[in-house]
Design a protein around this motif. Structure first.
Motif, PDB file in Angstrom:
ATOM      1  N   THR A  90       0.826  -1.209   0.000  1.00 18.56           N
ATOM      2  CA  THR A  90       0.000   0.000   0.000  1.00 18.56           C
ATOM      3  C   THR A  90       0.857   1.254   0.000  1.00 18.56           C
ATOM      4  O   THR A  90       0.624   2.195  -0.764  1.00 18.56           O
ATOM      5  CB  THR A  90      -0.930   0.013   1.226  1.00 18.56           C
ATOM      6  OG1 THR A  90      -1.762  -1.149   1.213  1.00 18.56           O
ATOM      7  CG2 THR A  90      -1.814   1.260   1.212  1.00 18.56           C
ATOM      8  N   ILE A  91       1.875   1.273   0.867  1.00 19.28           N
ATOM      9  CA  ILE A  91       2.770   2.430   0.937  1.00 19.28           C
ATOM     10  C   ILE A  91       3.505   2.614  -0.387  1.00 19.28           C
ATOM     11  O   ILE A  91       3.670   3.734  -0.882  1.00 19.28           O
ATOM     12  CB  ILE A  91       3.771   2.262   2.097  1.00 19.28           C
ATOM     13  CG1 ILE A  91       3.031   2.319   3.436  1.00 19.28           C
ATOM     14  CG2 ILE A  91       4.850   3.340   2.055  1.00 19.28           C
ATOM     15  CD1 ILE A  91       3.895   1.950   4.632  1.00 19.28           C
ATOM     16  N   PHE A  92       3.933   1.503  -0.974  1.00 16.70           N
ATOM     17  CA  PHE A  92       4.657   1.563  -2.246  1.00 16.70           C
ATOM     18  C   PHE A  92       3.746   2.097  -3.346  1.00 16.70           C
ATOM     19  O   PHE A  92       4.160   2.940  -4.165  1.00 16.70           O
ATOM     20  CB  PHE A  92       5.164   0.172  -2.612  1.00 16.70           C
ATOM     21  CG  PHE A  92       6.124   0.156  -3.773  1.00 16.70           C
ATOM     22  CD1 PHE A  92       5.672  -0.117  -5.056  1.00 16.70           C
ATOM     23  CD2 PHE A  92       7.464   0.416  -3.581  1.00 16.70           C
ATOM     24  CE1 PHE A  92       6.547  -0.140  -6.128  1.00 16.70           C
ATOM     25  CE2 PHE A  92       8.352   0.414  -4.656  1.00 16.70           C
ATOM     26  CZ  PHE A  92       7.888   0.128  -5.932  1.00 16.70           C
ATOM     27  N   LYS A  93       2.508   1.645  -3.362  1.00 14.48           N
ATOM     28  CA  LYS A  93       1.554   2.072  -4.385  1.00 14.48           C
ATOM     29  C   LYS A  93       1.275   3.566  -4.289  1.00 14.48           C
ATOM     30  O   LYS A  93       1.184   4.265  -5.303  1.00 14.48           O
ATOM     31  CB  LYS A  93       0.246   1.280  -4.240  1.00 14.48           C
ATOM     32  CG  LYS A  93      -0.815   1.640  -5.265  1.00 14.48           C
ATOM     33  CD  LYS A  93      -2.071   0.815  -5.053  1.00 14.48           C
ATOM     34  CE  LYS A  93      -3.159   1.212  -6.047  1.00 14.48           C
ATOM     35  NZ  LYS A  93      -4.407   0.419  -5.826  1.00 14.48           N
ATOM     36  N   THR A 103       4.760   9.805  -6.288  1.00 14.05           N
ATOM     37  CA  THR A 103       5.323  11.024  -5.720  1.00 14.05           C
ATOM     38  C   THR A 103       6.840  10.969  -5.692  1.00 14.05           C
ATOM     39  O   THR A 103       7.520  11.972  -5.966  1.00 14.05           O
ATOM     40  CB  THR A 103       4.785  11.246  -4.298  1.00 14.05           C
ATOM     41  OG1 THR A 103       3.351  11.280  -4.336  1.00 14.05           O
ATOM     42  CG2 THR A 103       5.280  12.560  -3.727  1.00 14.05           C
ATOM     43  N   SER A 104       7.396   9.801  -5.357  1.00 14.77           N
ATOM     44  CA  SER A 104       8.854   9.673  -5.312  1.00 14.77           C
ATOM     45  C   SER A 104       9.461   9.815  -6.708  1.00 14.77           C
ATOM     46  O   SER A 104      10.520  10.424  -6.876  1.00 14.77           O
ATOM     47  CB  SER A 104       9.250   8.326  -4.693  1.00 14.77           C
ATOM     48  OG  SER A 104       8.827   7.246  -5.507  1.00 14.77           O
ATOM     49  N   LEU A 105       8.778   9.280  -7.727  1.00 18.17           N
ATOM     50  CA  LEU A 105       9.252   9.438  -9.106  1.00 18.17           C
ATOM     51  C   LEU A 105       9.226  10.908  -9.509  1.00 18.17           C
ATOM     52  O   LEU A 105      10.158  11.407 -10.154  1.00 18.17           O
ATOM     53  CB  LEU A 105       8.384   8.616 -10.058  1.00 18.17           C
ATOM     54  CG  LEU A 105       8.605   7.106 -10.058  1.00 18.17           C
ATOM     55  CD1 LEU A 105       7.585   6.423 -10.981  1.00 18.17           C
ATOM     56  CD2 LEU A 105      10.020   6.760 -10.503  1.00 18.17           C
ATOM     57  N   GLN A 106       8.155  11.601  -9.124  1.00 16.27           N
ATOM     58  CA  GLN A 106       8.050  13.020  -9.445  1.00 16.27           C
ATOM     59  C   GLN A 106       9.184  13.813  -8.813  1.00 16.27           C
ATOM     60  O   GLN A 106       9.820  14.647  -9.467  1.00 16.27           O
ATOM     61  CB  GLN A 106       6.703  13.572  -8.968  1.00 16.27           C
ATOM     62  CG  GLN A 106       6.524  15.058  -9.259  1.00 16.27           C
ATOM     63  CD  GLN A 106       5.253  15.615  -8.654  1.00 16.27           C
ATOM     64  OE1 GLN A 106       4.498  14.903  -7.982  1.00 16.27           O
ATOM     65  NE2 GLN A 106       4.993  16.887  -8.863  1.00 16.27           N
ATOM     66  N   GLY A 118      -6.189   9.546  -1.654  1.00 20.51           N
ATOM     67  CA  GLY A 118      -5.421   8.343  -1.955  1.00 20.51           C
ATOM     68  C   GLY A 118      -5.086   8.210  -3.425  1.00 20.51           C
ATOM     69  O   GLY A 118      -4.751   7.126  -3.902  1.00 20.51           O
ATOM     70  N   ARG A 119      -5.131   9.323  -4.155  1.00 20.65           N
ATOM     71  CA  ARG A 119      -4.859   9.316  -5.599  1.00 20.65           C
ATOM     72  C   ARG A 119      -3.621  10.167  -5.853  1.00 20.65           C
ATOM     73  O   ARG A 119      -3.727  11.377  -6.092  1.00 20.65           O
ATOM     74  CB  ARG A 119      -6.061   9.837  -6.381  1.00 20.65           C
ATOM     75  CG  ARG A 119      -7.289   8.949  -6.172  1.00 20.65           C
ATOM     76  CD  ARG A 119      -8.467   9.417  -6.988  1.00 20.65           C
ATOM     77  NE  ARG A 119      -9.594   8.517  -6.759  1.00 20.65           N
ATOM     78  CZ  ARG A 119     -10.262   7.884  -7.710  1.00 20.65           C
ATOM     79  NH1 ARG A 119      -9.892   8.032  -8.973  1.00 20.65           N
ATOM     80  NH2 ARG A 119     -11.279   7.102  -7.436  1.00 20.65           N
ATOM     81  N   THR A 120      -2.483   9.522  -5.799  1.00 15.68           N
ATOM     82  CA  THR A 120      -1.223  10.239  -5.952  1.00 15.68           C
ATOM     83  C   THR A 120      -0.731  10.282  -7.398  1.00 15.68           C
ATOM     84  O   THR A 120       0.219  10.996  -7.699  1.00 15.68           O
ATOM     85  CB  THR A 120      -0.131   9.586  -5.080  1.00 15.68           C
ATOM     86  OG1 THR A 120      -0.014   8.199  -5.429  1.00 15.68           O
ATOM     87  CG2 THR A 120      -0.483   9.688  -3.601  1.00 15.68           C
ATOM     88  N   ILE A 121      -1.379   9.523  -8.274  1.00 15.41           N
ATOM     89  CA  ILE A 121      -0.928   9.483  -9.672  1.00 15.41           C
ATOM     90  C   ILE A 121      -1.226  10.788 -10.422  1.00 15.41           C
ATOM     91  O   ILE A 121      -0.346  11.308 -11.121  1.00 15.41           O
ATOM     92  CB  ILE A 121      -1.531   8.277 -10.408  1.00 15.41           C
ATOM     93  CG1 ILE A 121      -0.954   6.966  -9.840  1.00 15.41           C
ATOM     94  CG2 ILE A 121      -1.268   8.354 -11.911  1.00 15.41           C
ATOM     95  CD1 ILE A 121      -1.518   5.715 -10.488  1.00 15.41           C
ATOM     96  N   PRO A 122      -2.449  11.360 -10.332  1.00 15.96           N
ATOM     97  CA  PRO A 122      -2.728  12.587 -11.104  1.00 15.96           C
ATOM     98  C   PRO A 122      -1.755  13.733 -10.846  1.00 15.96           C
ATOM     99  O   PRO A 122      -1.214  14.296 -11.818  1.00 15.96           O
ATOM    100  CB  PRO A 122      -4.166  12.939 -10.686  1.00 15.96           C
ATOM    101  CG  PRO A 122      -4.775  11.628 -10.344  1.00 15.96           C
ATOM    102  CD  PRO A 122      -3.677  10.847  -9.685  1.00 15.96           C
ATOM    103  N   PRO A 123      -1.483  14.118  -9.582  1.00 16.08           N
ATOM    104  CA  PRO A 123      -0.528  15.221  -9.393  1.00 16.08           C
ATOM    105  C   PRO A 123       0.879  14.878  -9.866  1.00 16.08           C
ATOM    106  O   PRO A 123       1.593  15.750 -10.375  1.00 16.08           O
ATOM    107  CB  PRO A 123      -0.561  15.481  -7.886  1.00 16.08           C
ATOM    108  CG  PRO A 123      -1.122  14.249  -7.281  1.00 16.08           C
ATOM    109  CD  PRO A 123      -2.057  13.696  -8.293  1.00 16.08           C
TER     110      PRO A 123
END
Length: 291
Positions: free
Chosen positions: A63-66, A71-74, A209-214
């Motif tokens: 869950t933490i990784f997902k 965000t870490s890639l960004q 819980g949606r970290t992909i869009p930003p």
């Protein structure tokens, strides 16, 4: 903050260490904070049963990784992009590099403040998302935007109209650096409102819980800074073209991400209601079958 000037300039019992003093001050500060955290984790009620050395739970890690990977890639790509931009700036010599470093620290008055409110918005949205209180989520997001937007407008006015006296505080005598710095602050000042809005919206997305869009928006527009810098700096704008590419990308992020979030807010409650209705139908069907 306290150790930096003491160890860099050799004030009091410290010898004058220059840049080494800055590095040592950072290490000492981070080590101290880590020790305090470990100590508090053993003494505070909240962390009394915490054992950081116990075996890891795979479900928690997944869950933490997902949630954390986008965000870490960004963040990692932002650092790489910043290095590429620095290489482009270096074509004009060391002075613009120094100017950008100082200018970024001045500019942080807005994005660091907005980052604090982003954390608060993330916690507020997450709490109410779990409770299904969509009206509170919408109102909390609106109030959050009003707060960070005010900060952004203040920063815009400060950087545009106060560029000269502010930059003179840091580099008072170098006319070349002063001229570059004033233009940097004024160009970057134009995007401060949009930048604070984008940072606040990122926190709101995280609360859902949606970290992909930003992360997607951030990576896309930050990456576009590289070709934009190369193209604009090759025109009559010269070095200022790089500042304009940064300001324009920040403005676009501050438009695209809030628009995405508002559209998402309109859609999620409807999806949740449909899921809830489908679940109720399945429960009633099982009850009817059992009877």
């Amino acid at each position: 903050m306290i150790l930096d000037p003491l160890m860099i300039m050799g004030i009091g019992p410290f010898p004058k260490m220059g840049i080494k003093g800055a590095a040592l001050a950072t290490i000492i500060a981070q080590f101290t904070v880590t020790v305090i955290f470990i100590y508090n984790s053993k003494t505070r009620e909240l962390f009394k049963d915490l054992n950081i050395f116990q075996p890891l739970d795979k479900d928690y890690i997944n869950t933490i990784f997902k949630l954390g990977l986008p965000t870490s890639l960004q963040t990692g790509l932002f650092a790489l992009i910043a290095m590429v931009i620095a290489k482009i700036i270096a074509q004009w010599g060391p002075t613009p590099i120094a100017v950008q470093k100082v200018g970024t620290q001045i500019e942080s008055i807005s994005w660091m403040t907005a980052g604090g409110f982003s954390t608060a918005i993330s916690a507020f949205v997450g709490q109410n998302y779990g409770a299904g209180k969509w009206d509170r989520i919408k109102e909390g997001y609106r109030r959050g935007l009003m707060i960070v937007g005010t900060i952004g407008i203040f920063a815009t006015c400060l950087l545009i109209f106060g560029a000269s006296p502010i930059f003179r505080l840091f580099i008072p005598y170098d006319k070349e650096a002063l001229g570059i710095g004033i233009r940097y602050l004024r160009i970057l000042g134009l995007c401060q409102f949009f930048m604070t809005i984008e940072i606040a919206t990122q926190g709101a997305f995280n609360g859902l819980g949606r970290t992909i869009p930003p992360s997607l928006v951030g990576i896309t527009f930050n990456t576009l800074r590289i070709p934009a810098s190369l193209i604009l700096s090759s025109t009559y704008l010269g070095l200022d073209g790089i500042w304009w590419s940064i300001s324009a990308s920040a403005t676009l992020k501050g438009i695209v991400l809030p628009t995405w979030y508002i559209l998402l807010l309109k859609k999620i409650p409807q999806l949740n209601n449909k899921r809830g209705a489908n679940e109720n139908d399945r429960i009633q069907e099982r009850v009817f079958t059992d009877n």
